[in-house]
Design a protein around this motif. Structure first.
Motif, PDB file in Angstrom:
ATOM      1  N   LEU A   1      47.878  35.564  26.908  1.00  0.00           N
ATOM      2  CA  LEU A   1      47.879  36.954  27.345  1.00  0.00           C
ATOM      3  C   LEU A   1      48.956  37.717  26.589  1.00  0.00           C
ATOM      4  O   LEU A   1      49.984  37.147  26.190  1.00  0.00           O
ATOM      5  CB  LEU A   1      48.134  37.063  28.847  1.00  0.00           C
ATOM      6  N   GLY A   2      48.725  39.010  26.401  1.00  0.00           N
ATOM      7  CA  GLY A   2      49.727  39.831  25.734  1.00  0.00           C
ATOM      8  C   GLY A   2      49.227  41.239  25.527  1.00  0.00           C
ATOM      9  O   GLY A   2      48.170  41.639  26.027  1.00  0.00           O
ATOM     10  N   CYS A   3      49.989  42.013  24.775  1.00  0.00           N
ATOM     11  CA  CYS A   3      49.663  43.398  24.439  1.00  0.00           C
ATOM     12  C   CYS A   3      49.895  43.608  22.952  1.00  0.00           C
ATOM     13  O   CYS A   3      50.639  42.861  22.313  1.00  0.00           O
ATOM     14  CB  CYS A   3      50.509  44.383  25.231  1.00  0.00           C
TER      15      CYS A   3
ATOM     16  N   ASN B   1      51.842  49.175  25.692  1.00  0.00           N
ATOM     17  CA  ASN B   1      51.544  48.441  26.920  1.00  0.00           C
ATOM     18  C   ASN B   1      50.176  48.806  27.483  1.00  0.00           C
ATOM     19  O   ASN B   1      49.759  48.267  28.502  1.00  0.00           O
ATOM     20  CB  ASN B   1      52.617  48.734  27.974  1.00  0.00           C
ATOM     21  N   LEU B   2      49.492  49.741  26.826  1.00  0.00           N
ATOM     22  CA  LEU B   2      48.192  50.184  27.303  1.00  0.00           C
ATOM     23  C   LEU B   2      47.047  49.463  26.608  1.00  0.00           C
ATOM     24  O   LEU B   2      45.895  49.777  26.846  1.00  0.00           O
ATOM     25  CB  LEU B   2      48.040  51.698  27.087  1.00  0.00           C
ATOM     26  N   ARG B   3      47.355  48.506  25.719  1.00  0.00           N
ATOM     27  CA  ARG B   3      46.321  47.766  24.988  1.00  0.00           C
ATOM     28  C   ARG B   3      46.452  46.279  25.279  1.00  0.00           C
ATOM     29  O   ARG B   3      46.852  45.472  24.443  1.00  0.00           O
ATOM     30  CB  ARG B   3      46.452  48.018  23.483  1.00  0.00           C
TER      31      ARG B   3
ATOM     32  N   ARG C   1      39.402  39.208  24.157  1.00  0.00           N
ATOM     33  CA  ARG C   1      39.021  40.295  25.072  1.00  0.00           C
ATOM     34  C   ARG C   1      40.017  41.436  24.907  1.00  0.00           C
ATOM     35  O   ARG C   1      41.211  41.259  25.147  1.00  0.00           O
ATOM     36  CB  ARG C   1      39.005  39.812  26.520  1.00  0.00           C
ATOM     37  N   THR C   2      39.525  42.589  24.496  1.00  0.00           N
ATOM     38  CA  THR C   2      40.357  43.783  24.379  1.00  0.00           C
ATOM     39  C   THR C   2      39.822  44.859  25.304  1.00  0.00           C
ATOM     40  O   THR C   2      38.822  44.646  26.009  1.00  0.00           O
ATOM     41  CB  THR C   2      40.383  44.286  22.931  1.00  0.00           C
TER      42      THR C   2
ATOM     43  N   ARG D   1      37.933  47.780  32.026  1.00  0.00           N
ATOM     44  CA  ARG D   1      38.441  46.601  31.323  1.00  0.00           C
ATOM     45  C   ARG D   1      39.961  46.647  31.229  1.00  0.00           C
ATOM     46  O   ARG D   1      40.628  45.617  31.395  1.00  0.00           O
ATOM     47  CB  ARG D   1      37.823  46.523  29.924  1.00  0.00           C
ATOM     48  N   ARG D   2      40.543  47.813  30.975  1.00  0.00           N
ATOM     49  CA  ARG D   2      41.999  47.925  30.877  1.00  0.00           C
ATOM     50  C   ARG D   2      42.658  47.563  32.213  1.00  0.00           C
ATOM     51  O   ARG D   2      43.689  46.868  32.234  1.00  0.00           O
ATOM     52  CB  ARG D   2      42.398  49.346  30.462  1.00  0.00           C
ATOM     53  N   GLU D   3      42.073  48.012  33.311  1.00  0.00           N
ATOM     54  CA  GLU D   3      42.659  47.724  34.628  1.00  0.00           C
ATOM     55  C   GLU D   3      42.650  46.229  34.914  1.00  0.00           C
ATOM     56  O   GLU D   3      43.643  45.671  35.411  1.00  0.00           O
ATOM     57  CB  GLU D   3      41.890  48.487  35.709  1.00  0.00           C
ATOM     58  N   PHE D   4      41.557  45.545  34.604  1.00  0.00           N
ATOM     59  CA  PHE D   4      41.484  44.107  34.868  1.00  0.00           C
ATOM     60  C   PHE D   4      42.455  43.334  33.974  1.00  0.00           C
ATOM     61  O   PHE D   4      43.197  42.459  34.453  1.00  0.00           O
ATOM     62  CB  PHE D   4      40.053  43.600  34.656  1.00  0.00           C
ATOM     63  N   LEU D   5      42.452  43.615  32.671  1.00  0.00           N
ATOM     64  CA  LEU D   5      43.321  42.876  31.762  1.00  0.00           C
ATOM     65  C   LEU D   5      44.793  43.124  32.069  1.00  0.00           C
ATOM     66  O   LEU D   5      45.622  42.196  31.997  1.00  0.00           O
ATOM     67  CB  LEU D   5      43.015  43.283  30.318  1.00  0.00           C
TER      68      LEU D   5
END
Length: 562
Positions: free
Chosen positions: A232-234, A239-241, A266-267, A548-552
């Motif tokens: 996991l990471g960004c 921090n929004l990606r 997964r992005t 997708r952004r909220e879940f990741l």
């Protein structure tokens, strides 16, 4: 009839005398057949309709044998098909539909693709579709290696890379060569009007459903329950990606010095799949550690090198990623159906229509699928009530290949007296992305024009629909038989929001369909592709990215500290 029988006999006789083994060049590739060379030389010709077989059958004839080459047993020339589909061999002479009164039936064999028939003695190199002779494409080579002790059946959906990041060259996929509907300049009130293709090569040779790779649970089938690494990471500086990566290294039994590394990225935008062909060092052996994988990613996947990735060993993330994938799968569709009587041009009037309707409308519904009882229905319900039948007692449902389609038929949803807008009906059809409008007005009563630059106005103004979800309308009209002995038919016109990309299958301009498996195959494929293509349009893509952004981000918050 006698002429047709003699033509069929001559065709079968000539097929039996042809050579069954295709020519192969020095590299082992099947050489182009004479017809393929003829077609390739005419692709730029303005008079494409002249390239036609003299013995081509009537449009959509199912009495002719339509054959394609069988898949080779050699893994290097293996043909690929959608998930859970056995290799295609040839197409039978006749299609035997199943009984429409069986709600849990499976679809009859596709008109152009069969799965269980024996291989014929000879294989003609053409497909007769829409009365046009089209060349058959050779089998496709695999899109990923099959050297593993446990073969991964979905490896063909992975992009193959060398360990330095250079892509591995592969032959083209026949589906990529199928033409989408041509550019249409005729628009009306935010909608693009598609009445059919005017060119021979704008007509598709088959009916593929788009984005079938999105129907495959890649993590569940290739990673979950197996030895793999999750990271996991960004992206650096943002921090929004958020990014979630799963990687699994699989050894080769025939080449001990190599392994294949399957990577699922997964992005916020989408999922990416890669297969890296990696040469092992002297002391390296699968499974690869997270540190070793990150080192390999820097060369093969440079965009991952720009991310701050860290390994997560908590097995709770496995369940979260599997649930995340399940939410992204989109194998079922719900389609609305509105009935319009003559001289009805207002949305509220359409929603207020009740039975009785017309024989042609019921004939069209029978083409789509059987009428099923909703109470206790065990399959996909499309938002309809299957417990207390508050949304009606019956509906139309279809099993189609690997998909299910539930139709929201306005006349089958209960009518509410005193409600001019019929909110209960609109609650379902107003939230459908794709809607069929059956206009019970013969095409002979619809104004036509031979001037392409000044087409007549459409019979219905779809821009008047007050909804944010309806993006594609399929206008279906009954078409009177041209001769007394002909079957009743239908004509189809597509009205697509301008923001939605083009999608297939294409069909001849103002083509006259009749009830049968071919019409059903075309309509269901067109509807499913319309819904899937619309989900990639800007309106829906923005919502998908936000979800997708909220879940990741939640996964990084929950597991990142570990």
């Amino acid at each position: 009839a006698s002429a047709s029988a003699s033509a069929s006999a001559s065709t079968s006789q000539s097929s039996s005398t042809t050579t069954s083994t295709p020519k192969v060049d020095g590299d082992g590739n099947q050489a182009p057949r004479p017809l393929e060379r003829v077609l390739s030389t005419h692709r730029s010709s303005p008079n494409l309709a002249s390239v036609k077989s003299v013995d081509s059958p009537s449009p959509f004839s199912l009495s002719q044998e339509v054959l394609i080459p069988p898949a080779s047993s050699d893994s290097s020339t293996r043909s690929h098909h959608p998930p859970s589909t056995p290799p295609v061999t040839w197409v039978p002479t006749h299609v035997t539909p199943t009984k429409p009164d069986t709600p849990t039936h499976k679809d009859p064999p596709r008109p152009f693709l069969s799965r269980s028939s024996p291989t014929p003695p000879s294989l003609p190199s053409r497909l007769d579709i829409f009365g046009t002779s089209m060349a058959v494409l050779p089998p496709v080579a695999p899109l990923a290696s099959h050297h593993h002790q446990e073969e991964y059946k979905f490896a063909r959906y992975y992009k193959i890379l060398h360990e330095d990041g250079k892509p591995v060259s592969q032959p083209p996929n026949p589906i990529d060569l199928i033409v989408s509907p041509p550019d249409v300049t005729n628009t009306f009130n935010m909608y693009r009007i598609e009445e059919g293709a005017r060119s021979l090569y704008d007509v598709q040779q088959a009916y593929p459903v788009v984005d079938t790779d999105l129907d495959v649970p890649h993590y569940l089938s290739g990673f979950y329950g197996k030895d793999h690494v999750n990271l996991l990471g960004c992206q650096k500086g943002s921090n929004l990606r958020p990014v979630a990566v799963s990687a699994r290294s699989v050894p080769r039994i025939d080449e001990s010095s190599m392994c294949d590394i399957y990577v699922l990225v997964r992005t916020v935008d989408a999922d990416e799949r890669f297969c890296i062909q990696y040469i092992l060092a002297k002391k390296e052996a699968p499974p690869m550690t997270a540190k070793a994988l990150l080192r390999i990613f820097k060369k093969a996947l440079p965009h991952l090198a720009e991310c701050n990735l860290a390994e997560v060993k908590d097995h709770g993330l496995h369940n979260e990623l599997q649930d995340f994938e399940a939410k992204q799968l989109h194998k079922n569709s719900k389609i609305g159906i509105l009935y319009a009587r003559p001289d009805q041009h207002d949305e509220d009037l359409l929603y207020n229509n009740k039975e009785p309707t017309s024989e042609m409308f019921h004939l069209f519904l029978e083409t789509l699928g059987p009428t099923i009882g909703l109470k206790g229905w065990p399959h996909f319900r499309g938002g309809l009530d299957v417990k207390t039948a508050t949304t009606g007692e019956t509906s139309v449902h279809s099993f189609f290949r690997e998909h299910e389609v539930m139709f929201h038929v306005s006349t089958m949803i209960p009518y509410t007296p005193g409600d001019p807008q019929q909110v209960e009906r609109k609650r379902h059809l107003g939230n459908d992305i794709v809607v069929i409008l059956f206009m019970d007005v013969p095409t002979s009563s619809t104004p036509t024009s031979t001037d392409e630059n000044h087409p007549p106005p459409p019979p219905f103004d779809f821009g008047a629909f007050r909804t944010q979800f309806n993006h594609v309308f399929m206008l279906v009209q009954p078409d009177p038989p041209p001769r007394p002995d002909d079957d009743p038919g239908f004509r189809v016109t597509m009205y697509v929001r301008e923001e939605v990309n083009k999608f297939g299958p294409a069909y001849p301009y103002h083509y006259r369909f009749t009830k049968g498996d071919v019409f059903r195959e075309f309509v269901l494929t067109k509807l499913i592709n319309a819904e899937r293509t619309t989900l990639r349009s800007p309106t829906f893509a923005t919502k998908t990215k936000r979800t997708r952004r909220e879940f990741l981000t939640s996964y990084i918050t929950k597991f990142g500290k570990q």
